[in-house]
Design an enzyme around this catalytic site. Structure first.
Site, short mmCIF file in Angstrom:
data_model
loop_
_atom_site.label_atom_id
_atom_site.label_comp_id
_atom_site.label_asym_id
_atom_site.label_seq_id
_atom_site.Cartn_x
_atom_site.Cartn_y
_atom_site.Cartn_z
N CYS A 120 62.58 -10.36 -8.15
CA CYS A 120 62.33 -11.64 -7.46
C CYS A 120 61.06 -11.66 -6.62
CB CYS A 120 63.55 -11.98 -6.60
SG CYS A 120 65.03 -12.27 -7.58
N1 LIG Z 1 68.04 -9.90 -10.07
C1 LIG Z 1 68.12 -10.67 -9.01
O1 LIG Z 1 68.35 -10.21 -7.89
C2 LIG Z 1 67.98 -12.18 -9.12
C3 LIG Z 1 68.45 -12.99 -8.08
C4 LIG Z 1 68.31 -14.36 -8.17
C5 LIG Z 1 67.68 -14.90 -9.29
N2 LIG Z 1 67.21 -14.10 -10.28
C6 LIG Z 1 66.59 -14.72 -11.45
O2 LIG Z 1 67.54 -14.74 -12.50
C7 LIG Z 1 66.90 -14.57 -13.76
C8 LIG Z 1 67.52 -13.40 -14.51
O3 LIG Z 1 67.26 -12.21 -13.76
P1 LIG Z 1 68.04 -10.86 -14.03
O4 LIG Z 1 67.69 -9.94 -12.90
O5 LIG Z 1 69.48 -11.13 -14.30
O6 LIG Z 1 67.34 -10.36 -15.38
P2 LIG Z 1 67.78 -9.11 -16.28
O7 LIG Z 1 66.54 -8.60 -16.90
O8 LIG Z 1 68.65 -8.19 -15.48
O9 LIG Z 1 68.72 -9.73 -17.40
C9 LIG Z 1 68.34 -10.69 -18.30
C10 LIG Z 1 69.10 -10.48 -19.62
O10 LIG Z 1 68.70 -11.56 -20.48
C11 LIG Z 1 68.64 -11.03 -21.81
N3 LIG Z 1 67.82 -11.92 -22.62
C12 LIG Z 1 66.48 -12.02 -22.67
N4 LIG Z 1 66.12 -13.00 -23.52
C13 LIG Z 1 67.25 -13.54 -24.02
C14 LIG Z 1 67.54 -14.58 -24.95
N5 LIG Z 1 66.57 -15.29 -25.54
N6 LIG Z 1 68.83 -14.85 -25.23
C15 LIG Z 1 69.83 -14.14 -24.65
N7 LIG Z 1 69.61 -13.13 -23.77
C16 LIG Z 1 68.35 -12.85 -23.45
C17 LIG Z 1 68.07 -9.64 -21.62
O11 LIG Z 1 68.39 -8.80 -22.72
C18 LIG Z 1 68.76 -9.19 -20.31
O12 LIG Z 1 69.94 -8.45 -20.56
C19 LIG Z 1 65.42 -14.38 -13.45
O13 LIG Z 1 64.75 -15.61 -13.56
C20 LIG Z 1 65.41 -13.95 -12.01
O14 LIG Z 1 64.22 -14.30 -11.35
C21 LIG Z 1 67.36 -12.74 -10.24
#
Ligand SMILES: NC(=O)c1ccc[n+]([C@@H]2O[C@H](COP(=O)([O-])OP(=O)(O)OC[C@H]3O[C@@H](n4cnc5c(N)ncnc54)[C@H](O)[C@@H]3O)[C@@H](O)[C@H]2O)c1
Length: 476
Positions: A319
Protein backbone atom coordinates in the site's frame (compact mmCIF):
# COMPACT_ATOMS: atom_id res chain seq x y z
CA UNK A 1 -25.94 -0.64 11.84
CA UNK A 2 -23.71 1.42 14.09
CA UNK A 3 -22.81 4.91 13.02
CA UNK A 4 -19.11 5.29 13.49
CA UNK A 5 -17.65 8.13 15.52
CA UNK A 6 -16.20 10.23 12.74
CA UNK A 7 -12.58 11.29 12.93
CA UNK A 8 -13.53 14.72 11.69
CA UNK A 9 -12.94 16.72 14.83
CA UNK A 10 -10.18 18.36 12.79
CA UNK A 11 -10.45 22.14 12.72
CA UNK A 12 -13.73 21.93 14.64
CA UNK A 13 -15.63 21.16 11.43
CA UNK A 14 -17.29 17.87 12.35
CA UNK A 15 -20.72 19.47 12.66
CA UNK A 16 -20.40 20.97 9.21
CA UNK A 17 -19.05 17.90 7.46
CA UNK A 18 -20.96 14.99 8.96
CA UNK A 19 -24.27 15.64 7.16
CA UNK A 20 -22.46 15.17 3.85
CA UNK A 21 -21.81 11.51 4.65
CA UNK A 22 -24.80 9.23 4.29
CA UNK A 23 -24.78 6.22 6.61
CA UNK A 24 -26.19 3.13 4.95
CA UNK A 25 -28.92 1.21 6.75
CA UNK A 26 -29.41 -2.32 5.48
CA UNK A 27 -32.83 -3.60 4.47
CA UNK A 28 -33.89 -4.78 7.94
CA UNK A 29 -33.78 -1.25 9.35
CA UNK A 30 -35.15 0.63 6.36
CA UNK A 31 -38.66 1.86 7.09
CA UNK A 32 -38.23 0.80 10.72
CA UNK A 33 -37.24 2.85 13.71
CA UNK A 34 -33.65 3.44 12.55
CA UNK A 35 -32.48 6.96 11.82
CA UNK A 36 -33.36 8.18 8.35
CA UNK A 37 -30.88 9.43 5.84
CA UNK A 38 -29.84 13.05 5.76
CA UNK A 39 -29.07 15.41 2.92
CA UNK A 40 -30.43 15.54 -0.57
CA UNK A 41 -29.66 11.98 -1.62
CA UNK A 42 -32.07 10.15 0.65
CA UNK A 43 -33.55 8.13 -2.20
CA UNK A 44 -30.30 6.16 -2.35
CA UNK A 45 -30.87 4.84 1.15
CA UNK A 46 -34.61 4.29 1.12
CA UNK A 47 -34.02 2.11 -1.93
CA UNK A 48 -31.91 -0.28 0.17
CA UNK A 49 -32.92 -3.84 -0.53
CA UNK A 50 -34.57 -2.87 -3.81
CA UNK A 51 -33.39 -3.49 -7.34
CA UNK A 52 -33.30 -0.82 -10.03
CA UNK A 53 -37.02 -1.35 -10.63
CA UNK A 54 -37.87 -1.00 -6.97
CA UNK A 55 -38.34 -4.74 -6.43
CA UNK A 56 -36.96 -6.18 -3.19
CA UNK A 57 -33.55 -7.79 -3.58
CA UNK A 58 -33.20 -11.33 -2.39
CA UNK A 59 -30.71 -12.30 0.32
CA UNK A 60 -27.28 -13.02 -1.10
CA UNK A 61 -26.90 -16.56 -2.22
CA UNK A 62 -23.57 -16.43 -4.02
CA UNK A 63 -20.66 -13.98 -3.93
CA UNK A 64 -17.48 -14.38 -6.00
CA UNK A 65 -14.17 -12.93 -4.86
CA UNK A 66 -11.66 -12.38 -7.67
CA UNK A 67 -8.10 -12.40 -6.28
CA UNK A 68 -7.44 -14.32 -3.06
CA UNK A 69 -4.43 -12.49 -1.64
CA UNK A 70 -3.91 -10.59 1.59
CA UNK A 71 -7.22 -8.80 1.01
CA UNK A 72 -9.34 -11.23 -1.00
CA UNK A 73 -8.94 -14.31 1.18
CA UNK A 74 -9.96 -12.65 4.49
CA UNK A 75 -12.84 -11.01 2.60
CA UNK A 76 -14.02 -14.40 1.38
CA UNK A 77 -13.75 -15.81 4.91
CA UNK A 78 -15.69 -12.90 6.38
CA UNK A 79 -18.62 -13.95 4.19
CA UNK A 80 -18.68 -17.43 5.71
CA UNK A 81 -22.08 -17.96 7.34
CA UNK A 82 -23.45 -14.86 5.60
CA UNK A 83 -24.07 -16.19 2.11
CA UNK A 84 -24.75 -19.66 0.80
CA UNK A 85 -21.86 -19.93 -1.67
CA UNK A 86 -18.54 -18.13 -1.79
CA UNK A 87 -16.60 -18.60 -5.00
CA UNK A 88 -12.93 -17.76 -4.48
CA UNK A 89 -11.17 -17.24 -7.81
CA UNK A 90 -7.44 -16.83 -8.26
CA UNK A 91 -5.47 -17.22 -11.49
CA UNK A 92 -2.54 -18.62 -9.53
CA UNK A 93 -2.84 -22.38 -8.99
CA UNK A 94 0.08 -22.04 -6.58
CA UNK A 95 -1.85 -19.58 -4.45
CA UNK A 96 -4.88 -21.88 -4.41
CA UNK A 97 -2.69 -24.81 -3.32
CA UNK A 98 -1.20 -22.73 -0.49
CA UNK A 99 -4.71 -21.83 0.71
CA UNK A 100 -5.95 -25.43 0.56
CA UNK A 101 -2.86 -26.57 2.46
CA UNK A 102 -3.70 -24.08 5.23
CA UNK A 103 -0.39 -22.28 4.63
CA UNK A 104 -1.71 -18.85 3.68
CA UNK A 105 -0.47 -15.92 5.78
CA UNK A 106 -3.68 -15.36 7.76
CA UNK A 107 -4.52 -13.83 11.12
CA UNK A 108 -5.18 -16.23 14.00
CA UNK A 109 -8.94 -15.62 13.90
CA UNK A 110 -9.14 -16.43 10.17
CA UNK A 111 -7.40 -19.81 10.37
CA UNK A 112 -10.35 -21.73 11.88
CA UNK A 113 -12.71 -19.87 9.52
CA UNK A 114 -10.77 -21.16 6.51
CA UNK A 115 -10.85 -24.71 7.84
CA UNK A 116 -14.60 -24.45 8.46
CA UNK A 117 -15.39 -22.85 5.09
CA UNK A 118 -13.46 -25.53 3.23
CA UNK A 119 -14.88 -28.34 5.35
CA UNK A 120 -18.55 -27.37 4.89
CA UNK A 121 -18.03 -26.62 1.19
CA UNK A 122 -19.23 -23.00 1.39
CA UNK A 123 -15.94 -21.74 0.00
CA UNK A 124 -15.24 -23.05 -3.49
CA UNK A 125 -11.71 -22.39 -4.70
CA UNK A 126 -11.05 -22.24 -8.42
CA UNK A 127 -8.88 -20.73 -11.12
CA UNK A 128 -11.75 -20.95 -13.60
CA UNK A 129 -13.17 -17.47 -14.14
CA UNK A 130 -16.27 -18.91 -15.80
CA UNK A 131 -17.39 -19.89 -12.30
CA UNK A 132 -18.23 -16.26 -11.49
CA UNK A 133 -21.14 -16.28 -13.92
CA UNK A 134 -23.44 -17.73 -11.29
CA UNK A 135 -22.64 -15.11 -8.64
CA UNK A 136 -25.05 -12.41 -7.45
CA UNK A 137 -22.12 -10.17 -6.61
CA UNK A 138 -18.45 -10.05 -7.60
CA UNK A 139 -15.79 -8.38 -5.48
CA UNK A 140 -12.51 -7.67 -7.28
CA UNK A 141 -9.36 -7.65 -5.08
CA UNK A 142 -6.41 -8.08 -7.43
CA UNK A 143 -3.00 -6.42 -6.97
CA UNK A 144 -2.28 -2.88 -8.17
CA UNK A 145 1.51 -2.50 -7.88
CA UNK A 146 3.80 0.04 -9.53
CA UNK A 147 6.46 -0.66 -12.14
CA UNK A 148 10.13 0.26 -12.04
CA UNK A 149 9.30 3.86 -12.99
CA UNK A 150 6.71 4.06 -10.20
CA UNK A 151 3.88 4.12 -12.74
CA UNK A 152 0.72 2.07 -12.10
CA UNK A 153 1.08 -1.52 -13.26
CA UNK A 154 -2.51 -2.25 -14.18
CA UNK A 155 -1.93 -5.61 -15.87
CA UNK A 156 -3.73 -7.63 -13.17
CA UNK A 157 -6.55 -5.13 -12.74
CA UNK A 158 -7.19 -4.70 -16.46
CA UNK A 159 -7.14 -8.47 -16.89
CA UNK A 160 -9.51 -9.14 -14.01
CA UNK A 161 -11.96 -6.39 -14.99
CA UNK A 162 -12.02 -7.57 -18.61
CA UNK A 163 -12.76 -11.14 -17.45
CA UNK A 164 -15.55 -9.92 -15.18
CA UNK A 165 -17.10 -7.64 -17.82
CA UNK A 166 -17.12 -10.42 -20.42
CA UNK A 167 -19.03 -12.72 -18.07
CA UNK A 168 -21.32 -10.17 -16.40
CA UNK A 169 -25.06 -10.58 -16.68
CA UNK A 170 -28.14 -8.60 -15.73
CA UNK A 171 -28.80 -8.39 -12.00
CA UNK A 172 -25.16 -8.68 -10.89
CA UNK A 173 -23.45 -6.27 -8.52
CA UNK A 174 -19.77 -5.62 -9.33
CA UNK A 175 -17.57 -4.06 -6.66
CA UNK A 176 -14.00 -2.98 -7.28
CA UNK A 177 -11.89 -2.83 -4.12
CA UNK A 178 -8.29 -2.70 -5.44
CA UNK A 179 -6.63 0.63 -4.71
CA UNK A 180 -6.25 2.57 -7.94
CA UNK A 181 -6.26 5.98 -9.63
CA UNK A 182 -9.34 8.14 -9.88
CA UNK A 183 -11.64 7.14 -12.72
CA UNK A 184 -10.65 3.47 -12.95
CA UNK A 185 -14.07 2.06 -12.03
CA UNK A 186 -15.75 3.93 -14.86
CA UNK A 187 -12.92 3.22 -17.30
CA UNK A 188 -12.51 -0.53 -16.70
CA UNK A 189 -15.99 -1.56 -15.54
CA UNK A 190 -18.85 0.88 -16.08
CA UNK A 191 -17.89 1.93 -19.63
CA UNK A 192 -17.17 -1.57 -21.02
CA UNK A 193 -20.34 -2.95 -19.35
CA UNK A 194 -22.46 -0.23 -20.95
CA UNK A 195 -20.89 -1.09 -24.32
CA UNK A 196 -22.18 -4.63 -23.78
CA UNK A 197 -25.65 -3.23 -23.14
CA UNK A 198 -25.42 -3.68 -19.38
CA UNK A 199 -26.13 -0.18 -18.08
CA UNK A 200 -24.86 0.53 -14.54
CA UNK A 201 -27.80 1.33 -12.29
CA UNK A 202 -30.21 -0.43 -14.65
CA UNK A 203 -29.15 -3.93 -15.71
CA UNK A 204 -26.07 -4.15 -13.46
CA UNK A 205 -24.77 -2.35 -10.37
CA UNK A 206 -21.19 -1.04 -10.27
CA UNK A 207 -19.31 0.59 -7.40
CA UNK A 208 -15.89 1.23 -5.92
CA UNK A 209 -15.36 0.47 -2.23
CA UNK A 210 -11.79 0.65 -0.97
CA UNK A 211 -10.51 -2.12 1.26
CA UNK A 212 -9.23 -1.01 4.66
CA UNK A 213 -7.98 -4.36 5.85
CA UNK A 214 -4.84 -4.17 7.99
CA UNK A 215 -3.07 -7.55 7.77
CA UNK A 216 -1.56 -8.70 11.06
CA UNK A 217 -3.63 -6.23 13.08
CA UNK A 218 -6.12 -8.10 15.25
CA UNK A 219 -7.45 -4.87 16.82
CA UNK A 220 -9.08 -3.65 13.61
CA UNK A 221 -11.21 -6.48 12.31
CA UNK A 222 -13.21 -6.05 9.10
CA UNK A 223 -16.58 -6.13 10.80
CA UNK A 224 -15.75 -3.16 13.04
CA UNK A 225 -13.97 -1.15 10.35
CA UNK A 226 -16.28 1.29 8.54
CA UNK A 227 -16.22 1.31 4.74
CA UNK A 228 -17.18 3.83 2.13
CA UNK A 229 -18.86 2.94 -1.13
CA UNK A 230 -19.31 5.05 -4.24
CA UNK A 231 -21.64 3.72 -6.95
CA UNK A 232 -21.95 4.85 -10.54
CA UNK A 233 -25.59 5.69 -9.66
CA UNK A 234 -27.38 5.82 -6.27
CA UNK A 235 -28.91 2.40 -7.01
CA UNK A 236 -25.39 1.05 -7.60
CA UNK A 237 -24.24 2.44 -4.23
CA UNK A 238 -27.18 0.81 -2.49
CA UNK A 239 -26.73 -2.54 -4.21
CA UNK A 240 -23.01 -2.59 -3.37
CA UNK A 241 -23.63 -1.49 0.21
CA UNK A 242 -26.15 -4.31 0.63
CA UNK A 243 -23.40 -6.79 -0.28
CA UNK A 244 -20.72 -5.08 1.81
CA UNK A 245 -23.04 -4.96 4.83
CA UNK A 246 -22.23 -8.67 5.13
CA UNK A 247 -18.63 -7.63 5.85
CA UNK A 248 -18.89 -4.54 8.03
CA UNK A 249 -21.34 -2.98 10.47
CA UNK A 250 -20.74 0.56 9.24
CA UNK A 251 -20.98 1.87 5.69
CA UNK A 252 -21.13 5.32 4.16
CA UNK A 253 -22.53 6.06 0.72
CA UNK A 254 -20.52 8.49 -1.40
CA UNK A 255 -21.67 10.37 -4.47
CA UNK A 256 -19.50 8.57 -7.02
CA UNK A 257 -16.83 5.90 -7.56
CA UNK A 258 -14.34 8.72 -8.06
CA UNK A 259 -15.04 10.02 -4.54
CA UNK A 260 -14.39 6.54 -3.12
CA UNK A 261 -11.23 6.07 -5.21
CA UNK A 262 -9.94 9.45 -3.99
CA UNK A 263 -10.79 8.55 -0.38
CA UNK A 264 -8.47 5.53 -0.42
CA UNK A 265 -5.63 7.44 -2.05
CA UNK A 266 -5.98 10.25 0.50
CA UNK A 267 -5.90 7.77 3.41
CA UNK A 268 -2.68 6.16 2.25
CA UNK A 269 -1.06 9.41 1.17
CA UNK A 270 -1.82 10.79 4.62
CA UNK A 271 -0.06 7.77 6.11
CA UNK A 272 2.96 8.15 3.79
CA UNK A 273 3.36 11.84 4.59
CA UNK A 274 2.93 11.22 8.33
CA UNK A 275 5.55 8.45 8.30
CA UNK A 276 8.00 10.61 6.35
CA UNK A 277 7.44 13.38 8.89
CA UNK A 278 7.89 10.95 11.83
CA UNK A 279 11.24 9.83 10.40
CA UNK A 280 12.39 13.38 9.72
CA UNK A 281 11.28 14.54 13.16
CA UNK A 282 13.11 11.66 14.86
CA UNK A 283 16.30 12.57 12.99
CA UNK A 284 15.83 16.18 14.13
CA UNK A 285 15.38 14.98 17.73
CA UNK A 286 18.56 12.89 17.46
CA UNK A 287 20.48 15.93 16.21
CA UNK A 288 19.20 17.99 19.13
CA UNK A 289 19.62 15.36 21.83
CA UNK A 290 15.91 14.69 22.43
CA UNK A 291 14.29 11.24 22.65
CA UNK A 292 11.94 11.10 19.62
CA UNK A 293 9.71 8.42 21.14
CA UNK A 294 9.18 10.42 24.32
CA UNK A 295 8.24 13.48 22.23
CA UNK A 296 5.92 11.39 20.01
CA UNK A 297 4.15 9.80 22.97
CA UNK A 298 3.86 13.15 24.72
CA UNK A 299 2.37 14.82 21.62
CA UNK A 300 -0.07 11.92 21.45
CA UNK A 301 -1.58 12.95 24.78
CA UNK A 302 -3.23 15.86 22.94
CA UNK A 303 -6.76 14.65 22.32
CA UNK A 304 -7.36 16.58 19.08
CA UNK A 305 -5.46 17.82 16.04
CA UNK A 306 -2.47 15.45 16.38
CA UNK A 307 -2.23 12.03 14.79
CA UNK A 308 1.35 10.87 14.99
CA UNK A 309 3.29 7.86 13.80
CA UNK A 310 6.43 6.19 15.06
CA UNK A 311 9.65 6.48 13.11
CA UNK A 312 11.15 3.32 11.66
CA UNK A 313 13.42 1.75 9.03
CA UNK A 314 11.12 2.64 6.13
CA UNK A 315 7.77 1.50 4.79
CA UNK A 316 6.75 -1.65 2.94
CA UNK A 317 3.83 -3.76 1.85
CA UNK A 318 1.51 -3.31 -1.09
CA UNK A 319 0.00 0.00 0.00
CA UNK A 320 2.05 2.93 1.30
CA UNK A 321 5.10 2.56 -1.01
CA UNK A 322 2.81 2.14 -4.07
CA UNK A 323 -0.57 3.83 -3.76
CA UNK A 324 0.58 7.48 -3.59
CA UNK A 325 2.33 6.92 -6.94
CA UNK A 326 -1.07 6.26 -8.53
CA UNK A 327 -2.09 9.82 -7.75
CA UNK A 328 1.34 11.27 -8.59
CA UNK A 329 1.24 9.52 -11.97
CA UNK A 330 -2.26 10.83 -12.67
CA UNK A 331 -1.36 14.37 -11.59
CA UNK A 332 1.89 14.23 -13.58
CA UNK A 333 -0.04 13.41 -16.75
CA UNK A 334 -2.23 16.43 -16.06
CA UNK A 335 0.84 18.63 -15.50
CA UNK A 336 -0.21 19.27 -11.91
CA UNK A 337 2.64 19.36 -9.34
CA UNK A 338 2.32 17.75 -5.92
CA UNK A 339 5.63 18.55 -4.22
CA UNK A 340 4.71 17.50 -0.69
CA UNK A 341 3.64 13.98 -1.72
CA UNK A 342 6.63 13.64 -4.05
CA UNK A 343 9.03 14.60 -1.27
CA UNK A 344 7.36 12.23 1.21
CA UNK A 345 7.73 9.33 -1.22
CA UNK A 346 11.39 10.18 -1.90
CA UNK A 347 12.01 10.45 1.81
CA UNK A 348 10.46 7.12 2.81
CA UNK A 349 12.15 5.24 -0.02
CA UNK A 350 15.52 6.61 1.10
CA UNK A 351 15.09 5.44 4.68
CA UNK A 352 16.83 2.02 4.35
CA UNK A 353 19.95 3.81 3.07
CA UNK A 354 19.86 5.91 6.25
CA UNK A 355 19.84 2.68 8.31
CA UNK A 356 22.92 1.44 6.41
CA UNK A 357 24.64 4.78 7.07
CA UNK A 358 23.85 4.57 10.79
CA UNK A 359 25.09 0.96 10.91
CA UNK A 360 28.43 2.21 9.61
CA UNK A 361 28.48 5.01 12.21
CA UNK A 362 27.67 2.68 15.11
CA UNK A 363 30.52 0.33 14.18
CA UNK A 364 32.87 3.22 13.39
CA UNK A 365 32.26 4.88 16.76
CA UNK A 366 33.44 1.62 18.33
CA UNK A 367 36.58 1.32 16.19
CA UNK A 368 35.05 -1.28 13.87
CA UNK A 369 34.28 -1.20 10.16
CA UNK A 370 31.08 -2.13 8.33
CA UNK A 371 33.17 -3.77 5.58
CA UNK A 372 33.76 -7.31 6.79
CA UNK A 373 31.51 -6.94 9.87
CA UNK A 374 29.06 -9.74 10.71
CA UNK A 375 25.64 -8.05 10.73
CA UNK A 376 22.36 -9.76 11.55
CA UNK A 377 19.02 -8.17 10.62
CA UNK A 378 16.26 -9.07 13.07
CA UNK A 379 12.85 -9.37 11.39
CA UNK A 380 12.67 -8.77 7.62
CA UNK A 381 8.95 -8.67 6.78
CA UNK A 382 7.63 -5.16 6.34
CA UNK A 383 5.66 -5.19 9.55
CA UNK A 384 5.09 -7.15 12.71
CA UNK A 385 2.94 -10.27 12.58
CA UNK A 386 2.93 -10.80 8.79
CA UNK A 387 5.20 -12.76 6.45
CA UNK A 388 4.76 -10.19 3.67
CA UNK A 389 8.12 -9.18 2.17
CA UNK A 390 6.71 -6.96 -0.58
CA UNK A 391 8.59 -3.65 -0.69
CA UNK A 392 10.01 -4.41 2.75
CA UNK A 393 12.70 -1.88 3.74
CA UNK A 394 14.77 -4.88 4.90
CA UNK A 395 15.38 -5.78 1.25
CA UNK A 396 17.09 -2.45 0.51
CA UNK A 397 18.77 -2.53 3.90
CA UNK A 398 20.36 -5.96 3.36
CA UNK A 399 21.37 -5.09 -0.21
CA UNK A 400 22.96 -1.85 1.05
CA UNK A 401 24.86 -3.70 3.80
CA UNK A 402 26.16 -6.24 1.27
CA UNK A 403 27.23 -3.39 -1.03
CA UNK A 404 29.28 -1.97 1.84
CA UNK A 405 31.05 -5.32 2.28
CA UNK A 406 29.23 -6.54 5.40
CA UNK A 407 28.59 -10.24 6.00
CA UNK A 408 24.80 -10.25 6.25
CA UNK A 409 22.54 -12.75 8.01
CA UNK A 410 18.94 -12.42 9.09
CA UNK A 411 16.49 -13.94 11.53
CA UNK A 412 12.74 -14.00 10.91
CA UNK A 413 10.58 -16.92 12.06
CA UNK A 414 7.89 -15.91 9.52
CA UNK A 415 10.20 -15.60 6.50
CA UNK A 416 12.31 -18.72 5.89
CA UNK A 417 14.24 -17.30 2.92
CA UNK A 418 14.81 -14.09 0.99
CA UNK A 419 16.10 -13.45 -2.52
CA UNK A 420 17.44 -9.92 -3.01
CA UNK A 421 17.17 -7.89 -6.22
CA UNK A 422 20.82 -8.71 -6.97
CA UNK A 423 20.02 -12.43 -6.83
CA UNK A 424 21.62 -13.15 -3.43
CA UNK A 425 19.64 -15.78 -1.53
CA UNK A 426 19.63 -15.69 2.25
CA UNK A 427 18.09 -18.15 4.69
CA UNK A 428 16.83 -17.24 8.15
CA UNK A 429 19.31 -18.27 10.88
CA UNK A 430 17.68 -21.11 12.81
CA UNK A 431 19.13 -20.53 16.29
CA UNK A 432 20.96 -17.20 16.34
CA UNK A 433 23.29 -16.15 19.15
CA UNK A 434 23.99 -12.47 19.76
CA UNK A 435 27.65 -13.07 20.45
CA UNK A 436 28.17 -14.36 16.88
CA UNK A 437 27.64 -10.93 15.34
CA UNK A 438 29.36 -7.55 15.39
CA UNK A 439 26.06 -5.74 14.99
CA UNK A 440 22.35 -6.60 15.23
CA UNK A 441 19.93 -4.32 13.38
CA UNK A 442 16.40 -4.51 14.76
CA UNK A 443 14.08 -4.09 11.78
CA UNK A 444 10.77 -5.81 12.68
CA UNK A 445 9.72 -7.26 16.04
CA UNK A 446 7.05 -9.92 15.63
CA UNK A 447 4.52 -10.47 18.41
CA UNK A 448 5.44 -13.22 20.84
CA UNK A 449 9.07 -12.13 21.26
CA UNK A 450 11.78 -14.47 20.07
CA UNK A 451 14.29 -11.66 19.52
CA UNK A 452 15.70 -11.26 23.04
CA UNK A 453 18.93 -13.06 21.97
CA UNK A 454 19.83 -9.95 19.93
CA UNK A 455 20.38 -7.98 23.15
CA UNK A 456 23.50 -10.12 23.71
CA UNK A 457 25.08 -8.71 20.57
CA UNK A 458 27.84 -6.22 21.46
CA UNK A 459 26.24 -3.52 19.28
CA UNK A 460 22.54 -3.10 18.55
CA UNK A 461 21.05 -0.58 16.11
CA UNK A 462 17.35 -0.34 16.86
CA UNK A 463 15.40 0.86 13.80
CA UNK A 464 12.12 0.12 15.60
CA UNK A 465 13.00 2.44 18.51
CA UNK A 466 11.24 0.06 20.94
CA UNK A 467 13.73 -2.78 21.53
CA UNK A 468 14.31 -1.90 25.14
CA UNK A 469 15.77 -5.32 26.02
CA UNK A 470 19.10 -3.94 24.80
CA UNK A 471 20.02 -1.12 27.16
CA UNK A 472 23.18 -0.43 25.13
CA UNK A 473 21.30 0.02 21.85
CA UNK A 474 21.64 2.92 19.45
CA UNK A 475 18.65 4.23 17.51
CA UNK A 476 18.54 5.78 14.06
N1 LIG B 1 -2.33 -5.90 1.47
C1 LIG B 1 -2.91 -4.89 2.11
O1 LIG B 1 -2.59 -4.60 3.26
C2 LIG B 1 -4.01 -4.08 1.46
C3 LIG B 1 -4.85 -3.31 2.27
C4 LIG B 1 -5.86 -2.56 1.68
C5 LIG B 1 -5.99 -2.58 0.28
N2 LIG B 1 -5.15 -3.33 -0.48
C6 LIG B 1 -5.35 -3.34 -1.93
O2 LIG B 1 -6.03 -4.54 -2.27
C7 LIG B 1 -5.61 -5.01 -3.55
C8 LIG B 1 -5.13 -6.45 -3.43
O3 LIG B 1 -3.97 -6.47 -2.59
P1 LIG B 1 -3.41 -7.80 -1.96
O4 LIG B 1 -2.38 -7.39 -0.95
O5 LIG B 1 -4.53 -8.68 -1.51
O6 LIG B 1 -2.70 -8.47 -3.23
P2 LIG B 1 -2.05 -9.94 -3.31
O7 LIG B 1 -0.95 -9.83 -4.28
O8 LIG B 1 -1.79 -10.45 -1.93
O9 LIG B 1 -3.21 -10.85 -3.90
C9 LIG B 1 -3.81 -10.67 -5.12
C10 LIG B 1 -4.21 -12.03 -5.70
O10 LIG B 1 -4.88 -11.75 -6.94
C11 LIG B 1 -4.53 -12.80 -7.85
N3 LIG B 1 -4.80 -12.33 -9.20
C12 LIG B 1 -4.06 -11.51 -9.98
N4 LIG B 1 -4.69 -11.30 -11.15
C13 LIG B 1 -5.84 -12.00 -11.13
C14 LIG B 1 -6.91 -12.18 -12.05
N5 LIG B 1 -6.93 -11.60 -13.25
N6 LIG B 1 -7.94 -12.98 -11.69
C15 LIG B 1 -7.94 -13.60 -10.48
N7 LIG B 1 -6.94 -13.46 -9.57
C16 LIG B 1 -5.92 -12.67 -9.89
C17 LIG B 1 -3.08 -13.08 -7.54
O11 LIG B 1 -2.70 -14.37 -7.97
C18 LIG B 1 -3.04 -12.93 -6.01
O12 LIG B 1 -3.20 -14.17 -5.35
C19 LIG B 1 -4.53 -4.04 -4.01
O13 LIG B 1 -5.10 -3.06 -4.84
C20 LIG B 1 -4.07 -3.39 -2.73
O14 LIG B 1 -3.56 -2.09 -2.95
C21 LIG B 1 -4.17 -4.10 0.07
Amino acid sequence: MAEYKLALGVNGRSGELKPRLIPFHPPATVGGSGPGPQGGRSSAVTAAGADANGHPRQALSCVAIVGLGYVGLPTALALHGRCERIIGVDISERRLAVIVAGQADLGQADRPKLAAALADGTLELTSDLDSISGADAIIICVPTPVDGAHHPDLAALRGACAEVVTRAHAGQTLILTSTTYIGTTRELLAGPLAERGLRPGMEVFVAFSPERIDPGNSEHVQRETPRVVGGVTPACSTAAATVLAQLTDSLYLLSSPEAAEATKLYENIFRAVTLALANEFSDACAALGVDPIEATLAAGTKPYGFLGAFPGPGVGGHCIPCDPHYLLWQLGKAGHPSPLIEQAMRSISGRPARVVERAGQVLDSDGADLAGAAVVVVGVSYKAGVADLRESPALGLMAGLLDRGAKVSYFDPLVPEVTLAGGQRLVSVAAPRGADYDLAIIHTLHPGGGSAWASECPRVLDATYVFEEAAHRSVL
